[in-house]
Design a protein around this motif. Structure first.
Motif, PDB file in Angstrom:
ATOM      1  N   THR B 131      -4.639  -8.228  -7.097  1.00 15.58           N
ATOM      2  CA  THR B 131      -5.215  -9.515  -7.492  1.00 15.58           C
ATOM      3  C   THR B 131      -4.246 -10.284  -8.388  1.00 15.58           C
ATOM      4  O   THR B 131      -3.318  -9.702  -8.948  1.00 15.58           O
ATOM      5  CB  THR B 131      -6.548  -9.313  -8.238  1.00 15.58           C
ATOM      6  N   MET B 139      -6.764 -14.296  -4.615  1.00 15.14           N
ATOM      7  CA  MET B 139      -6.226 -13.382  -3.627  1.00 15.14           C
ATOM      8  C   MET B 139      -4.720 -13.199  -3.849  1.00 15.14           C
ATOM      9  O   MET B 139      -3.989 -14.174  -4.006  1.00 15.14           O
ATOM     10  CB  MET B 139      -6.469 -13.918  -2.218  1.00 15.14           C
ATOM     11  N   SER B 143      -4.002  -8.030  -1.867  1.00 12.16           N
ATOM     12  CA  SER B 143      -5.471  -7.890  -1.758  1.00 12.16           C
ATOM     13  C   SER B 143      -5.815  -7.255  -0.410  1.00 12.16           C
ATOM     14  O   SER B 143      -5.225  -7.580   0.623  1.00 12.16           O
ATOM     15  CB  SER B 143      -6.145  -9.260  -1.887  1.00 12.16           C
ATOM     16  N   THR B 149     -12.252 -12.228  -3.524  1.00 11.97           N
ATOM     17  CA  THR B 149     -11.548 -12.729  -4.708  1.00 11.97           C
ATOM     18  C   THR B 149     -11.982 -14.171  -4.924  1.00 11.97           C
ATOM     19  O   THR B 149     -12.704 -14.738  -4.097  1.00 11.97           O
ATOM     20  CB  THR B 149     -10.007 -12.688  -4.518  1.00 11.97           C
ATOM     21  N   SER B 152     -10.736 -15.977  -1.999  1.00 12.74           N
ATOM     22  CA  SER B 152     -11.210 -15.478  -0.692  1.00 12.74           C
ATOM     23  C   SER B 152     -12.672 -15.078  -0.897  1.00 12.74           C
ATOM     24  O   SER B 152     -13.020 -13.897  -0.859  1.00 12.74           O
ATOM     25  CB  SER B 152     -10.366 -14.308  -0.180  1.00 12.74           C
ATOM     26  N   ARG B 156     -11.238 -11.289   2.178  1.00 14.25           N
ATOM     27  CA  ARG B 156      -9.969 -11.650   2.822  1.00 14.25           C
ATOM     28  C   ARG B 156     -10.092 -11.488   4.337  1.00 14.25           C
ATOM     29  O   ARG B 156     -10.281 -10.390   4.847  1.00 14.25           O
ATOM     30  CB  ARG B 156      -8.838 -10.764   2.301  1.00 14.25           C
ATOM     31  N   GLN B 161      -5.976 -15.353   6.576  1.00 20.26           N
ATOM     32  CA  GLN B 161      -5.280 -15.215   5.289  1.00 20.26           C
ATOM     33  C   GLN B 161      -4.209 -14.128   5.308  1.00 20.26           C
ATOM     34  O   GLN B 161      -3.629 -13.814   4.270  1.00 20.26           O
ATOM     35  CB  GLN B 161      -6.306 -14.958   4.182  1.00 20.26           C
TER      36      GLN B 161
END
Lengths: 371, 259
Positions: B131, B139, B143, B149, B152, B156, B161
């Motif tokens: 992180t 992100m 990650s 996150t 995200s 993710r 991504q």
């Protein structure tokens, strides 16, 4: 020592080495590469570090690290590469460690081309990186002058814990001229107290550009600016030609200054009382002499290989008291002395005005010529 | 009866290389552990006065406050370049960077690959906590797939991504790297192994054997939204599967180092 026929880039490289350059970090880019190539052979010969970095970002940050040890360090690049170095330059300025940068300027913006230009003036002279800082900028107009300014660049960097840039138009970098390179100087032996070395005497040293406390940062900003004022007082350098009886003055630096000198001489032959002011330090700018000239003369012609970047510094000092005209070529086009002479004659003949902006008048004329 | 003659023996104390001050790190964060391991290694090697550290940008931006050694502070991602500059002019000093995953594996990927490929004689302590801690848990390049996150928020999505970067594996493919290992700080056993790896990495540099990097799987209780204990479990249960611990590159000369 005898003069030798030598290319500007190579001459600056050798002059730097002889001025005590202890480590060089760079990245290839035209029209600068001979500088890196020369040092790639010479530095290892002398047992001094040379690194071809992975990028200009890498190169400037290697310089940053090496500069933190108090040694004489340098990098060189050309316009697009120098753009990439702006981050590092801001950090180096914020950490107050000395270094020398050679910018062999080429046509832009973007990839532009590899022809000589002066379009980096704003980026180098008026910042480029973030935050309040200034750097010393030297603008040679010949290979010999570039050599002479190289040792000075290191001295000024050390003296003021500052970045010194040798702004070398691509033409000066690529041109071969006779030049005398001074003899080899010994390496610096005194390590400044602030330099990191390992906390051997039990005193830990920290070099950083971070200051989370705004008042502390402001105090640091004040220190930088006060130092810049001292540089402005002590380090202005310029060369004047035919200024004593001049009614009109051409202002140009580097290659544009040199071409303008040919035009000024031609104008003198025609009986025109014209002089030339060629700033050698474009930062600090020769404001005082320009101010004095403003009181004496009838008008100025600024000549640059860009769209009028130094022009604004001239106008700031002249402050509308006298007419200022501009002539420039952009994008890697180099003006001919005849073109400058035509502009001198236009200025002398008049009509002259302090109204409007000289760039607008020049652009209108240029559009007719090349449009 | 009062016993007064029990012999005392110091079994645990602050390393000389660590400054006795409270850190700014969150409770439960493993940065403090990683700092201590670095400090212990420098103490043991007698290199405290011969070392220059390069701090990076991220939560460890103030690492220099916690070590009693000379330090410089790099721009985001550029620590390996800065360390290169220092090491080249002061080759007899130990020079190390201390970088997080956003710093090293995203914005600084060019600089770390350049340094490793040159076989630069520096040591890199690489904190991988999946992180961006300092900026609030966005992100990171590290990650995990599906990891939620602050950038995200639905987890993710690797199709949009991208996939996490396995740094130790990547750098181990370079001829220039000499010692590339991944360790973890999620329990005592692995922490002790991490310590040995850090010591080995510094020995690699001291003996001039090339580029060394120790990746340390670390936690971020605050941005992961977990307790310290939960975060350590998360390393074990989630991170180890994607980031297997192990020695990814040990050059033949390094294999002979005995500690």
């Amino acid at each position: 020592m005898a003069k030798e026929l030598i290319k500007g880039n190579t001459a600056v490289a050798e002059a730097a080495l002889r001025a005590g350059l202890e480590a060089y970090f760079g990245y290839p880019i035209t029209p600068q590469s001979e500088l890196l190539e020369h040092l790639s052979g010479r530095m290892p010969e002398l047992g001094r570090p040379f690194v071809q970095a992975e990028s200009e970002l890498g190169a400037i940050n290697m310089v940053y690290g090496a500069a933190c040890t108090g040694k004489r360090v340098m990098t060189s690049s050309s316009s697009p590469g120098v753009s990439l170095m702006m981050e590092g330059l801001s950090y180096i300025a914020g950490t107050e460690v000395p270094m020398v940068l050679v910018d062999v300027v080429r046509g832009g913006p973007g990839l532009g081309n590899i022809a000589p230009a002066q379009g980096d003036y704003n980026q180098i002279v008026h910042g480029g990186g973030h935050g309040d800082y200034r750097i010393i900028v030297l603008a040679p107009s010949s290979v010999q002058e570039a050599v002479d300014l190289t040792a000075l660049a290191f001295d000024l960097a050390d003296k003021y814990r500052a970045i010194t840039c040798i702004m070398l138009d691509g033409s000066i970098g690529q041109m071969m001229e006779p030049a005398e390179i001074p003899p080899m100087q010994p390496l610096k032996t005194d390590i400044p107290d602030w330099a990191v070395r390992g906390a051997r005497d039990g005193e830990k040293r920290l070099l950083t550009s971070i200051n989370l406390d705004p008042p502390a940062q402001e105090a640091m900003n004040l220190r930088l600016m006060t130092r810049w004022q001292a540089i402005e007082r002590n380090e202005v350098r310029y060369k004047g030609y035919y200024l004593d009886d001049a009614d009109f003055v051409v202002v140009g630096f580097g290659t544009a200054g040199r071409i303008s000198l040919s035009a000024v001489r031609a104008a003198r032959e025609k009986g025109l009382k014209v002089g030339l002011l060629r700033p050698i330090t474009v930062a600090p700018f020769p404001n005082t002499v320009l101010d004095e000239l403003t009181e004496k003369v009838e008008g100025f012609l600024v000549v640059e290989m860009n769209a009028g970047q130094m022009l604004e510094d001239v106008r700031l000092m002249v402050r509308g008291r006298k007419p200022v005209e501009f002539f420039g070529r952009m994008g890697g086009v180099v003006p001919f002395p005849d073109e400058v002479l035509t502009e001198i004659e236009r200025l002398v003949k008049g009509p002259r005005t302090t109204d409007g902006h000289p760039r607008d008048r020049w652009l209108a004329r240029l559009a007719e010529t090349i449009g | 009866m009062v016993v007064t003659d029990i012999p005392t023996k110091i079994v645990y104390e602050r390393p000389e290389a660590l400054d006795p001050r409270v850190t700014h790190y969150c409770p439960g964060c493993t940065h403090g552990v990683a700092h201590r391991l670095v400090a212990e290694a420098l103490d043991e090697m007698g290199e405290v006065e011969n070392t220059i550290g390069v701090a990076s940008v991220g939560c460890s931006v103030f690492a220099y406050n916690y070590f009693n050694i000379d330090f410089v502070e790099a721009a985001h991602g550029r620590a390996p370049a800065m360390a290169t500059g220092i090491k080249r002019v002061l080759p007899d000093r130990l020079v190390f960077t201390y970088q997080g995953d956003g710093d090293l594996a995203s914005i600084g990927m060019g600089e770390i690959v350049g340094a490793a490929s040159r076989g630069e004689q520096i040591t890199v302590i690489f904190i991988n906590n999946a992180t961006y801690g300092m900026t609030g848990g966005q992100m990171a390049p590290t990650s995990l797939p599906g990891q939620v996150t602050s950038s995200s928020p639905t987890g993710r999505d690797v199709t949009r991504q991208g996939h996490p970067i396995q740094t130790a594996e990547l750098l181990s493919t370079l001829t220039g790297s000499s010692y590339i290992v991944r360790r973890s700080l999620h329990n005592f056993r692995e922490t002790r192994r991490a310590k040995k790896a850090i010591r080995t990495a510094f020995e690699v540099q001291k003996q001039g054997l090339g580029f060394s990097l120790v990746e340390l799987l670390s936690n971020c209780p605050t941005n992961w939204g977990m307790s310290a204990v939960e975060s350590r479990d998360w390393i074990e249960e989630r991170m180890l599967a994607f980031y297997p611990l192990g020695d990814y590159k040990v050059s033949s000369a390094v294999a002979d180092i005995k500690i």
